[in-house]
Each structure stands twice: as structure tokens, then as C-alpha cells.
Design a protein around this motif. Structure first.
Motif, mmCIF file in Angstrom:
data_model
loop_
_atom_site.group_PDB
_atom_site.id
_atom_site.type_symbol
_atom_site.label_atom_id
_atom_site.label_comp_id
_atom_site.label_asym_id
_atom_site.label_seq_id
_atom_site.Cartn_x
_atom_site.Cartn_y
_atom_site.Cartn_z
ATOM 1 N N THR A 157 -23.552 43.839 -5.912
ATOM 2 C CA THR A 157 -24.192 42.596 -6.338
ATOM 3 C C THR A 157 -24.647 42.676 -7.800
ATOM 4 O OG1 THR A 157 -26.325 43.330 -5.438
ATOM 5 C CG2 THR A 157 -24.965 41.913 -4.034
ATOM 6 N N PHE A 158 -24.727 43.894 -8.346
ATOM 7 C CA PHE A 158 -24.963 44.008 -9.793
ATOM 8 C C PHE A 158 -23.814 44.779 -10.443
ATOM 9 C CE2 PHE A 158 -27.432 47.163 -7.491
ATOM 10 C CZ PHE A 158 -27.212 48.360 -8.157
ATOM 11 N N GLY A 159 -22.611 44.551 -9.906
ATOM 12 C CA GLY A 159 -21.419 45.230 -10.405
ATOM 13 C C GLY A 159 -21.079 44.874 -11.844
ATOM 14 N N ILE A 160 -21.309 43.625 -12.242
ATOM 15 C CA ILE A 160 -21.016 43.238 -13.622
ATOM 16 C C ILE A 160 -21.889 44.044 -14.577
ATOM 17 C CG2 ILE A 160 -21.154 41.358 -15.316
ATOM 18 C CD1 ILE A 160 -20.396 39.436 -13.061
ATOM 19 N N VAL A 180 -16.768 40.826 -21.153
ATOM 20 C CA VAL A 180 -15.719 41.808 -20.852
ATOM 21 C C VAL A 180 -15.992 42.461 -19.496
ATOM 22 C CG1 VAL A 180 -14.734 44.037 -21.535
ATOM 23 C CG2 VAL A 180 -15.122 42.262 -23.256
ATOM 24 N N ALA A 181 -17.239 42.805 -19.225
ATOM 25 C CA ALA A 181 -17.609 43.402 -17.942
ATOM 26 C C ALA A 181 -17.335 42.440 -16.792
ATOM 27 C CB ALA A 181 -19.081 43.803 -17.967
ATOM 28 N N TYR A 182 -17.594 41.176 -17.023
ATOM 29 C CA TYR A 182 -17.315 40.124 -16.026
ATOM 30 C C TYR A 182 -15.826 40.065 -15.712
ATOM 31 C CZ TYR A 182 -16.684 35.177 -14.589
ATOM 32 O OH TYR A 182 -16.325 34.010 -13.960
ATOM 33 N N LYS A 183 -14.992 40.103 -16.737
ATOM 34 C CA LYS A 183 -13.552 40.057 -16.536
ATOM 35 C C LYS A 183 -13.061 41.298 -15.787
ATOM 36 C CE LYS A 183 -9.131 39.478 -18.902
ATOM 37 N NZ LYS A 183 -8.473 40.556 -18.111
ATOM 38 N N ARG A 184 -13.587 42.452 -16.139
ATOM 39 C CA ARG A 184 -13.173 43.680 -15.453
ATOM 40 C C ARG A 184 -13.551 43.629 -13.979
ATOM 41 N NH1 ARG A 184 -14.869 48.281 -19.955
ATOM 42 N NH2 ARG A 184 -13.136 47.860 -21.397
ATOM 43 N N THR A 185 -14.718 43.099 -13.700
ATOM 44 C CA THR A 185 -15.148 42.966 -12.310
ATOM 45 C C THR A 185 -14.218 42.031 -11.551
ATOM 46 O OG1 THR A 185 -17.445 43.305 -13.003
ATOM 47 C CG2 THR A 185 -17.087 42.370 -10.819
ATOM 48 N N LYS A 186 -13.878 40.904 -12.154
ATOM 49 C CA LYS A 186 -12.964 39.960 -11.499
ATOM 50 C C LYS A 186 -11.609 40.593 -11.243
ATOM 51 C CE LYS A 186 -12.894 35.588 -12.238
ATOM 52 N NZ LYS A 186 -12.839 34.209 -12.759
ATOM 53 N N ASP A 187 -11.116 41.343 -12.213
ATOM 54 C CA ASP A 187 -9.818 42.009 -12.049
ATOM 55 C C ASP A 187 -9.862 42.982 -10.877
ATOM 56 O OD1 ASP A 187 -8.810 40.619 -14.188
ATOM 57 O OD2 ASP A 187 -9.027 42.264 -15.626
ATOM 58 N N GLN A 188 -10.959 43.704 -10.738
ATOM 59 C CA GLN A 188 -11.087 44.673 -9.655
ATOM 60 C C GLN A 188 -11.150 43.974 -8.302
ATOM 61 O OE1 GLN A 188 -14.629 47.407 -9.500
ATOM 62 N NE2 GLN A 188 -13.122 48.900 -10.175
ATOM 63 N N ILE A 189 -11.886 42.884 -8.241
ATOM 64 C CA ILE A 189 -11.988 42.125 -6.987
ATOM 65 C C ILE A 189 -10.631 41.554 -6.596
ATOM 66 C CG2 ILE A 189 -12.986 40.060 -5.929
ATOM 67 C CD1 ILE A 189 -15.485 40.609 -7.709
ATOM 68 N N ASP A 203 -19.801 41.694 -24.808
ATOM 69 C CA ASP A 203 -19.667 42.878 -23.963
ATOM 70 C C ASP A 203 -19.869 42.518 -22.493
ATOM 71 O OD1 ASP A 203 -19.146 44.506 -26.111
ATOM 72 O OD2 ASP A 203 -21.213 45.214 -26.314
ATOM 73 N N ARG A 204 -20.809 41.639 -22.208
ATOM 74 C CA ARG A 204 -21.040 41.230 -20.817
ATOM 75 C C ARG A 204 -19.870 40.405 -20.287
ATOM 76 N NH1 ARG A 204 -26.019 41.360 -17.792
ATOM 77 N NH2 ARG A 204 -26.745 42.510 -19.606
#
Length: 291
Positions: A129-132, A263-272, A260-261
Motif C-alpha cells: 500500500t506504500f509501494g510507490i 517515475v516510482a509510480y510508473k515502475r509500480t504500475k509496470d510491476q503490477i 522522481d515520484r
């Protein structure tokens, strides 16, 4: 070309073909995104392969096995390059403890409560829930290592960014964030505050202001409400970012911090979006308290 010349050409071609026969396909061959193993032109299936002191397996479709596989009732967690890992004693996988012998063959036994505090699917889901933020924090750590600089310790971050210097102050902020999320109809505020409340539980544990079981119990008390408030990880994380952007503009964060945040959001979406349960726990996974 005359008929006679054509005859001579074909005769020569046949002679060369006989003199240089086609080589049989042997060994590993990549086809698309997967690897297959050939022996005498035949693609192997359901077979163990040993090469260079490494052990591999190809399944019924001929593909090289990767990740966790159950073969003849035993568990094997293959590397991304296909090898069976050596010298791994045990690991937690989908709420079971997999105990391995020296060959990398594993059997499943019940998970210990102490392991459940760190590795069960329930705690993985709560931490996600705080993965981003965790992706963002990981990138900050990488950049710090790259340029040989030190990041603030968790206690310093809590004091500087939250005004939290004691356990009681931290618990009060967690409760306030959670209640604020529950009381609003604005889903972006819900996601933003819920995520930060769950994150602060982990932050309180890092300097050992609370024990891990306290951290997990606080998170578990909030988790069902969070799960019921959104329909998917996409719904939750999209609203989290809307809440983050509002907050970032309000406090005047730098553009770099915002970027930077994102980018973290995009990486999280890609992983999901990889749809791999071992990488990202499904949103509707039942919350079970194994500890």
C-alpha cells in the motif's frame, strides 16, 4: 540459361548438398521469449538437463523452467536463467515454508509465525500500500550510493518531516491519518492518507520504537478498510498519486522530487501489470493473520 547448363547446375547443387549435410539443432535455442533444448533435432519436454555443473528443467511445452515450479510433488525455485539454486536452505512462498535439500529440491511445511511477520502474502500486501514510496525511496538510496552521500536516518526523517520524536507521537499521527482517510469521500485523500499511515507503521519499527508484531497488528487493523475502499491496485495507486500531486503543489516541492515520484509510480504500475502474484499480491487477496 540453356537446358544443358541448367542440368549441370542442378547436378552440382545436389553434389554440394550431399557433401555438406545440414547440421542437427543441438542444445539451447531461444524462440521468442523462451528457451528450449534440442537433442538430435528433437525438442525435449519434461526432462532434466545438466550442463556445466548446472541443472535445468524443460516442461511439457518444452520451455525452460523459471521461478517456482512443482515437479513430481517437489518444489524448485529456478533462477531467471534457468538454473536450480544451490545452498538455499529454505524460503517462504505463498504462505508456506519451502525447505530445500542440497540438490535444490524442496518440500512444503507450515510457515512459522515469526516468518509470517515478514514474508506472508498478507504483510506483503500491506506493505505494497506504500509501494510507490518504497520504489521512490529505493531510487533515492541508489542515487546516494552512486554519489557517496548519506541519507537521513529514519528517526531524522520522522522528526524533520513529521515532527515525530516519540512512539506515542507516531501512533497519534498514524491514527489521525487513518481516521482522516475513513471520514472523507475524496478517494485521493483516502489513498494518500491510508498509504502514509501504513508506511509510518513500518517507519516506527525501523528504529525499533515498536516491535514487528506491533507494526503488523497496527497495519492489519487498517488493511480491511483500505481493501474495501478501492477496487484494485490501479484504483488505489492512481488516487494516491492524485493526492500526492495536490500535496506536493501545496507544500511547494521541487520539480525533481515530483518527477522522481512519477517515475516510482510508473515502475509500480509496470510491476503490477506483469500479473505475477509472486511479484505483486492481488488486490482482493484474502487478508489472513498468520502470526
Amino acid at each position: 540459361m540453356s537446358k544443358k547448363s541448367l542440368t549441370v547446375f542442378l547436378s552440382l547443387l545436389l553434389t554440394l548438398t550431399a557433401a555438406f549435410p545440414a547440421f542437427a539443432v543441438e542444445g539451447w535455442q531461444k524462440e521468442g521469449d523462451s528457451w528450449y533444448y534440442y537433442r538430435n533435432d528433437n525438442k525435449l519436454t519434461n526432462e532434466w538437463i545438466t550442463e556445466n555443473d548446472q541443472t535445468y528443467y524443460v516442461g511439457s511445452d518444452g520451455k525452460m523452467a523459471v521461478g517456482m515450479q512443482i515437479i513430481d510433488g517437489y518444489y524448485y525455485n529456478f533462477e531467471s536463467t534457468g538454473e536450480v539454486p544451490k545452498n538455499v536452505e529454505f524460503e517462504i512462498w505463498r504462505d508456506q515454508e519451502i525447505v530445500y535439500d542440497k540438490s535444490g529440491r524442496g518440500v512444503a511445511i507450515p510457515m512459522k509465525p515469526t516468518d509470517a511477520l515478514y514474508s506472508s502474502t498478507c504483510v506483503q500486501r500491506m506493505d505494497q500500500t506504500f509501494g510507490i514510496y518504497e520504489h521512490y525511496r529505493g531510487e533515492m538510496s541508489y542515487q546516494a550510493d552512486l554519489y557517496a552521500v548519506s541519507l537521513p536516518r529514519t528517526e531524522e526523517l520522522l522528526a524533520r518531516d513529521w515532527g515525530i520524536t516519540t512512539k506515542d507521537e507516531g501512533i497519534a499521527v498514524i491514527n489521525s491519518l487513518f481516521e482522516s482517510g475513513k471520514s472523507t469521500e475524496d478517494k485521493s485523500v483516502k489513498a494518500w492518507n491510508f498509504s502514509r499511515a501504513m508506511m509510518l507503521c513500518k517507519f516506527m519499527w525501523e528504529p525499533r520504537w515498536i516491535e514487528m508484531d506491533e507494526c503488523r497488528n497496527m497495519q492489519f487493523a487498517m488493511a480491511p478498510t483500505i481493501q474495501q475502499s478501492f477496487t484494485s491496485w490501479e484504483d488505489f495507486n492512481d488516487n494516491y498519486m492524485i493526492g500526492y500531486r495536490k500535496w506536493a503543489n501545496l507544500v511547494g516541492l521541487s520539480q525533481k522530487s515530483k518527477d522522481d515520484r512519477e517515475v516510482a509510480y510508473k515502475r509500480t504500475k509496470d510491476q503490477i501489470n506483469q500479473s505475477n502474484e509472486d511479484r505483486w499480491t492481488p488486490w482482493n487477496k484474502e487478508l489472513v493473520k498468520y502470526w
